[in-house]
Scaffold this motif. Sequence first.
Motif, PDB file in Angstrom:
ATOM      1  N   TYR A  63      -1.972   7.925   2.684  1.00  0.00           N
ATOM      2  CA  TYR A  63      -1.257   7.142   3.698  1.00  0.00           C
ATOM      3  C   TYR A  63      -0.939   7.993   4.908  1.00  0.00           C
ATOM      4  O   TYR A  63      -0.639   9.178   4.784  1.00  0.00           O
ATOM      5  CB  TYR A  63       0.080   6.631   3.130  1.00  0.00           C
ATOM      6  CG  TYR A  63      -0.047   5.527   2.122  1.00  0.00           C
ATOM      7  CD1 TYR A  63      -0.078   4.193   2.519  1.00  0.00           C
ATOM      8  CD2 TYR A  63      -0.124   5.817   0.765  1.00  0.00           C
ATOM      9  CE1 TYR A  63      -0.176   3.171   1.590  1.00  0.00           C
ATOM     10  CE2 TYR A  63      -0.223   4.802  -0.171  1.00  0.00           C
ATOM     11  CZ  TYR A  63      -0.250   3.484   0.249  1.00  0.00           C
ATOM     12  OH  TYR A  63      -0.346   2.476  -0.670  1.00  0.00           O
ATOM     13  N   ASP A  66       2.936   4.157   6.798  1.00  0.00           N
ATOM     14  CA  ASP A  66       2.744   3.045   5.864  1.00  0.00           C
ATOM     15  C   ASP A  66       1.294   2.567   5.827  1.00  0.00           C
ATOM     16  O   ASP A  66       0.969   1.624   5.116  1.00  0.00           O
ATOM     17  CB  ASP A  66       3.636   1.862   6.254  1.00  0.00           C
ATOM     18  CG  ASP A  66       5.108   2.150   6.059  1.00  0.00           C
ATOM     19  OD1 ASP A  66       5.428   3.014   5.208  1.00  0.00           O
ATOM     20  OD2 ASP A  66       5.937   1.525   6.747  1.00  0.00           O
ATOM     21  N   GLU A  67       0.433   3.181   6.618  1.00  0.00           N
ATOM     22  CA  GLU A  67      -0.955   2.734   6.769  1.00  0.00           C
ATOM     23  C   GLU A  67      -1.868   3.458   5.781  1.00  0.00           C
ATOM     24  O   GLU A  67      -1.960   4.684   5.792  1.00  0.00           O
ATOM     25  CB  GLU A  67      -1.420   3.010   8.194  1.00  0.00           C
ATOM     26  CG  GLU A  67      -2.700   2.343   8.585  1.00  0.00           C
ATOM     27  CD  GLU A  67      -2.579   0.825   8.697  1.00  0.00           C
ATOM     28  OE1 GLU A  67      -3.616   0.169   8.540  1.00  0.00           O
ATOM     29  OE2 GLU A  67      -1.478   0.301   8.937  1.00  0.00           O
TER      30      GLU A  67
END
Length: 178
Positions: A63, A66-67
């Motif tokens: 990550y 949050d991606e």
Amino acid sequence: MEPGVTDLKHFQRGSLPEGFRQMLIDVHTDAYADQMDDPFHQRFAWFVDHWTAMDGFSCVVAYEGDEPAGFAYGAPLVPGREWWRSTPYKPSDNCSSTYAVSEVMVRPAWRKRGIADRLHEALVEERTEDIAVLLVDVTHPKVQALYEIWGYARVGEQQPFADSPVYAVMVKDLGESP
């Protein structure tokens, strides 16, 4: 790892968070955007359901905030059904328990940063099986070369589905480091 990608999270069958399945599908859709007209790639959701239901399923997700930048997942193979069995490869005596690395996938915006290497290492470093096995499309020699750097050796070929590519079967002794 490249600045920005700061978190590797481990997941196991039985404790997958809500939205996990869709996250894997979304990363795949991004990673294979130029091939999503291929019916084989369109069936990725089926593969996600198949693998996440397997005993011993494990996954590592990279990550940036949050991606999700990418993931690697796999599961132990049932004795007698290991992918290397269709090849001339013969494991060392009493060394045949096999962990299948089904996917190592990084989204385009995060490629060429060493993320695939970190994901793979985090996925297999604590495995107790004797052998890791994976399949790589024979038309992707650069990917095969990367797996060879990671300690895998090509032992044969197979086409597991009528509409799938022909894959090189690659094995790695999990007791050895690359």
